[in-house]
Design a protein around this motif. Structure first.
Motif, short mmCIF file in Angstrom:
data_model
loop_
_atom_site.label_atom_id
_atom_site.label_comp_id
_atom_site.label_asym_id
_atom_site.label_seq_id
_atom_site.Cartn_x
_atom_site.Cartn_y
_atom_site.Cartn_z
N MET A 1 0.86 -1.16 0.00
CA MET A 1 0.00 0.00 0.00
C MET A 1 0.91 1.23 0.00
O MET A 1 1.75 1.38 0.88
CB MET A 1 -0.88 -0.05 1.25
CG MET A 1 -1.70 1.17 1.47
SD MET A 1 -2.77 1.06 2.90
CE MET A 1 -3.73 -0.36 2.54
N PRO A 2 0.72 2.10 -0.94
CA PRO A 2 1.57 3.30 -1.00
C PRO A 2 1.27 4.25 0.16
O PRO A 2 0.16 4.28 0.67
CB PRO A 2 1.20 3.94 -2.33
CG PRO A 2 0.07 3.18 -2.90
CD PRO A 2 -0.15 1.97 -2.06
N GLY A 4 0.12 7.35 2.31
CA GLY A 4 -0.95 8.32 2.09
C GLY A 4 -2.29 7.68 1.80
O GLY A 4 -3.31 8.34 1.88
N GLU A 5 -2.31 6.40 1.44
CA GLU A 5 -3.58 5.72 1.21
C GLU A 5 -4.13 5.20 2.53
O GLU A 5 -3.37 4.83 3.41
CB GLU A 5 -3.38 4.54 0.26
CG GLU A 5 -3.70 4.86 -1.16
CD GLU A 5 -3.73 3.60 -2.02
OE1 GLU A 5 -4.43 2.65 -1.64
OE2 GLU A 5 -3.03 3.59 -3.02
N THR A 6 -5.44 5.16 2.61
CA THR A 6 -6.05 4.63 3.84
C THR A 6 -6.11 3.12 3.76
O THR A 6 -6.33 2.56 2.69
CB THR A 6 -7.46 5.21 4.04
OG1 THR A 6 -8.23 4.92 2.90
CG2 THR A 6 -7.42 6.71 4.27
#
Length: 56
Positions: A1-2, A4-6
């Motif tokens: 998951m990059p 800043g993503e939730t």
């Protein structure tokens, strides 16, 4: 998951890991209630006797 993503709202694992214990009975049996009421009665008698001893 990059960054800043939730994260996802739920995990991907479903079910329980161990069986749940059986549900306890609801309500009180007669014997615990009798014991509790006896203790309460003895404490009340003791407190009344202390008050009477202080007054008399």
């Amino acid at each position: 998951m990059p960054p800043g993503e939730t994260p996802p709202a739920e995990g991907s694992i479903s079910g329980i890991s161990h069986p749940e214990p059986p549900e306890l009975r609801k309500g009180w049996a007669a014997m615990p209630l009798v014991l509790i009421m006896t203790v309460v009665l003895l404490v009340a008698i003791g407190l009344i006797a202390m008050v009477v001893a202080l007054i008399g």
